[in-house]
Design an enzyme around this catalytic site. Structure first.
Site, PDB file in Angstrom:
ATOM      1  N   GLY A   1      -2.975   4.849   3.911  1.00 37.60           N
ATOM      2  CA  GLY A   1      -2.324   4.049   4.947  1.00 37.60           C
ATOM      3  C   GLY A   1      -0.901   3.660   4.583  1.00 37.60           C
ATOM      4  O   GLY A   1      -0.598   3.429   3.415  1.00 37.60           O
TER       5      GLY A   1
ATOM      6  N   ALA B   1      -3.980  -3.789   0.961  1.00 37.81           N
ATOM      7  CA  ALA B   1      -4.263  -2.661   1.857  1.00 37.81           C
ATOM      8  C   ALA B   1      -4.942  -3.119   3.145  1.00 37.81           C
ATOM      9  O   ALA B   1      -4.605  -2.652   4.233  1.00 37.81           O
ATOM     10  CB  ALA B   1      -5.132  -1.629   1.142  1.00 37.81           C
TER      11      ALA B   1
ATOM     12  N   PRO C   1       0.777  -1.248   0.000  1.00 39.48           N
ATOM     13  CA  PRO C   1       0.000   0.000   0.000  1.00 39.48           C
ATOM     14  C   PRO C   1       0.805   1.293   0.000  1.00 39.48           C
ATOM     15  O   PRO C   1       0.198   2.366  -0.023  1.00 39.48           O
ATOM     16  CB  PRO C   1      -0.845  -0.113   1.252  1.00 39.48           C
TER      17      PRO C   1
ATOM     18  N   LYS D   1      -5.391   5.973 -12.741  1.00 45.63           N
ATOM     19  CA  LYS D   1      -6.723   6.511 -13.018  1.00 45.63           C
ATOM     20  C   LYS D   1      -7.354   6.999 -11.735  1.00 45.63           C
ATOM     21  O   LYS D   1      -7.142   6.460 -10.666  1.00 45.63           O
ATOM     22  CB  LYS D   1      -7.620   5.482 -13.695  1.00 45.63           C
TER      23      LYS D   1
ATOM     24  N   GLY E   1      -0.599  -1.144  -6.884  1.00 44.49           N
ATOM     25  CA  GLY E   1      -0.682  -0.966  -5.432  1.00 44.49           C
ATOM     26  C   GLY E   1      -1.233  -2.230  -4.795  1.00 44.49           C
ATOM     27  O   GLY E   1      -2.033  -2.947  -5.402  1.00 44.49           O
ATOM     28  N   GLY E   2      -0.808  -2.536  -3.587  1.00 46.04           N
ATOM     29  CA  GLY E   2      -1.349  -3.686  -2.864  1.00 46.04           C
ATOM     30  C   GLY E   2      -0.976  -4.991  -3.517  1.00 46.04           C
ATOM     31  O   GLY E   2       0.167  -5.201  -3.911  1.00 46.04           O
ATOM     32  N   ASP E   3      -1.971  -5.848  -3.677  1.00 47.79           N
ATOM     33  CA  ASP E   3      -1.780  -7.153  -4.316  1.00 47.79           C
ATOM     34  C   ASP E   3      -2.449  -7.125  -5.695  1.00 47.79           C
ATOM     35  O   ASP E   3      -3.562  -6.623  -5.810  1.00 47.79           O
ATOM     36  CB  ASP E   3      -2.415  -8.254  -3.448  1.00 47.79           C
TER      37      ASP E   3
ATOM     38  N   MET F   1     -12.418   0.962  -2.035  1.00 46.68           N
ATOM     39  CA  MET F   1     -13.097   1.846  -2.999  1.00 46.68           C
ATOM     40  C   MET F   1     -14.510   2.200  -2.547  1.00 46.68           C
ATOM     41  O   MET F   1     -15.420   2.299  -3.374  1.00 46.68           O
ATOM     42  CB  MET F   1     -13.176   1.162  -4.386  1.00 46.68           C
TER      43      MET F   1
ATOM     44  N   ASP G   1       0.602   2.335 -11.703  1.00 49.59           N
ATOM     45  CA  ASP G   1      -0.681   2.896 -11.288  1.00 49.59           C
ATOM     46  C   ASP G   1      -0.518   4.096 -10.379  1.00 49.59           C
ATOM     47  O   ASP G   1       0.536   4.305  -9.808  1.00 49.59           O
ATOM     48  CB  ASP G   1      -1.394   1.850 -10.434  1.00 49.59           C
TER      49      ASP G   1
HETATM   50  N1  SAH Z   1      -4.852  -4.066  -5.237  1.00 47.71           N
HETATM   51  C1  SAH Z   1      -5.038  -3.140  -4.131  1.00 47.71           C
HETATM   52  C2  SAH Z   1      -6.444  -2.554  -4.108  1.00 47.71           C
HETATM   53  C3  SAH Z   1      -6.770  -1.655  -5.274  1.00 47.71           C
HETATM   54  S1  SAH Z   1      -8.392  -1.010  -5.182  1.00 47.71           S
HETATM   55  C4  SAH Z   1      -4.708  -3.848  -2.823  1.00 47.71           C
HETATM   56  O1  SAH Z   1      -4.548  -5.078  -2.800  1.00 47.71           O
HETATM   57  O2  SAH Z   1      -4.569  -3.156  -1.809  1.00 47.71           O
HETATM   58  C5  SAH Z   1      -8.098   0.614  -4.576  1.00 47.71           C
HETATM   59  C6  SAH Z   1      -8.578   0.758  -3.150  1.00 47.71           C
HETATM   60  O3  SAH Z   1      -7.682   0.106  -2.260  1.00 47.71           O
HETATM   61  C7  SAH Z   1      -8.620   2.187  -2.647  1.00 47.71           C
HETATM   62  O4  SAH Z   1      -9.803   2.828  -3.045  1.00 47.71           O
HETATM   63  C8  SAH Z   1      -8.590   1.976  -1.144  1.00 47.71           C
HETATM   64  O5  SAH Z   1      -9.843   1.583  -0.650  1.00 47.71           O
HETATM   65  C9  SAH Z   1      -7.644   0.779  -1.027  1.00 47.71           C
HETATM   66  N2  SAH Z   1      -6.258   1.215  -0.789  1.00 47.71           N
HETATM   67  C10 SAH Z   1      -5.179   0.910  -1.532  1.00 47.71           C
HETATM   68  N3  SAH Z   1      -4.064   1.444  -1.004  1.00 47.71           N
HETATM   69  C11 SAH Z   1      -4.444   2.104   0.120  1.00 47.71           C
HETATM   70  C12 SAH Z   1      -3.774   2.872   1.103  1.00 47.71           C
HETATM   71  N4  SAH Z   1      -2.450   3.052   1.051  1.00 47.71           N
HETATM   72  N5  SAH Z   1      -4.494   3.394   2.118  1.00 47.71           N
HETATM   73  C13 SAH Z   1      -5.824   3.199   2.182  1.00 47.71           C
HETATM   74  N6  SAH Z   1      -6.524   2.500   1.278  1.00 47.71           N
HETATM   75  C14 SAH Z   1      -5.844   1.952   0.258  1.00 47.71           C
END
Ligand code: SAH
Length: 263
Positions: free
Chosen positions: A211, A130, A23, A68, A99-101, A182, A46
């Site tokens: 976060g 996240a 994240p 986006k 971001g994230g997974d 989201m 992204d």
């Molecule tokens: N693939 C990502 C999610 C993408 S969808 C994952 O696994 O984390 C995008 C949503 O993820 C954002 O709208 C928010 O709800 C959440 N998100 C991703 N990074 C975040 C962060 N650093 N802090 C808070 N919410 C986050």
């Protein structure tokens, strides 16, 4: 260097790696993700990929931003799919950073299918999602013995039709933690439907904005005050919504909001 699993496929020219970066905090990048990033000829990334992580991309690698914002799509998904195939066919090592997974609300599955359908092999590099990392940083255990026995990750993204069609009745268990990705825009519908389904209006909840980054903000509320909290503080994406009794496991006195609990 650390020992690399010998059965792992090497990253070769003409392949794509879908890499989850976690994240935001670069400390949460996996060694595997770092290893792929170091080999990139081109990085397609992204909006949720933090600047700190982009600073780890080798200087010689080409960078393409395809981020986006809600309702303001920069490069549509088909365009991203095409870009990945195009650059792979140019015999590059393509790193697609997310971001994230990549496989948690990241459209990683769609991109991988498109690549395979076009004869391009891809590596899937998991990242910390996240829900896991952001909650740890603010001291919320996703599950906690006797308080929460399960946890759901749910998308609050509203379709173009304005609908949020979710199985609300399956989310009414007091001992279930519910995490919305989201969901900021649809929060009034989410809280209303959860209360209608039987969750108590006083269920603790938290909003975690950006976060694990230096801009992290956390707001605590309950189901009945969540939507007003968003209005009051003008909270924007990316924000994670966590609902359930686990939110109150530790009190303000213990928390420092950086993954550190003090007695
Ligand atoms: N693939 C990502 C999610 C993408 S969808 C994952 O696994 O984390 C995008 C949503 O993820 C954002 O709208 C928010 O709800 C959440 N998100 C991703 N990074 C975040 C962060 N650093 N802090 C808070 N919410 C986050």
């Amino acid at each position: 260097m650390y020992p690399v699993n010998q059965s792992k496929q090497a990253f070769i020219q003409g392949e794509v790696a879908l890499v989850g970066t976690g994240p935001g905090d670069p400390d949460l990048l996996t060694l595997q993700a770092y290893r792929f990033i170091q080999q990139a000829d081109i990085v397609i990334y992204d909006r949720l990929v933090s600047k700190a992580i982009m600073s780890l991309v080798p200087g010689a690698a080409e960078r393409i931003y395809v981020g986006k914002k809600q309702a303001q799509h920069r490069v549509p998904q088909e365009g991203i799919n095409q870009l990945l195939v195009e650059h792979a066919k140019l015999n590059k090592k393509v790193v697609r950073l997310k971001g994230g997974d990549p496989f948690v609300f990241g459209r990683g599955g769609e991109e991988a299918l498109h690549l395979l359908n076009n004869g391009v092999a891809c590596h899937i590099v998991p990242g910390m999602t996240a829900a896991s990392a952001c909650t740890s940083y603010v001291g919320i255990p996703l599950t906690h013995r006797q308080v929460s026995q399960s946890c759901s990750f749910i998308t609050g993204h509203v379709k173009d039709s304005g609908e949020l069609d979710l199985p609300w009745q399956t989310l009414n268990d007091k001992k279930q933690t519910v995490v919305f990705y989201m969901g900021i825009k649809s929060l009034p519908i989410i809280t209303e439907q959860l209360i209608k389904a039987g969750r108590s209006a006083s269920t603790p909840a938290a909003l975690i904005h950006k976060g694990t980054t230096p801009e992290q903000q956390v707001y605590r509320a309950n189901l009945s005050t969540l939507a007003a909290t968003v209005e009051q503080h003008n909270i924007k994406p990316p924000t994670l919504i966590v609902i359930g009794d686990v939110v109150n496991t530790f009190n303000e006195h213990h928390l420092t909001n950086i993954g550190y609990l003090s007695p």
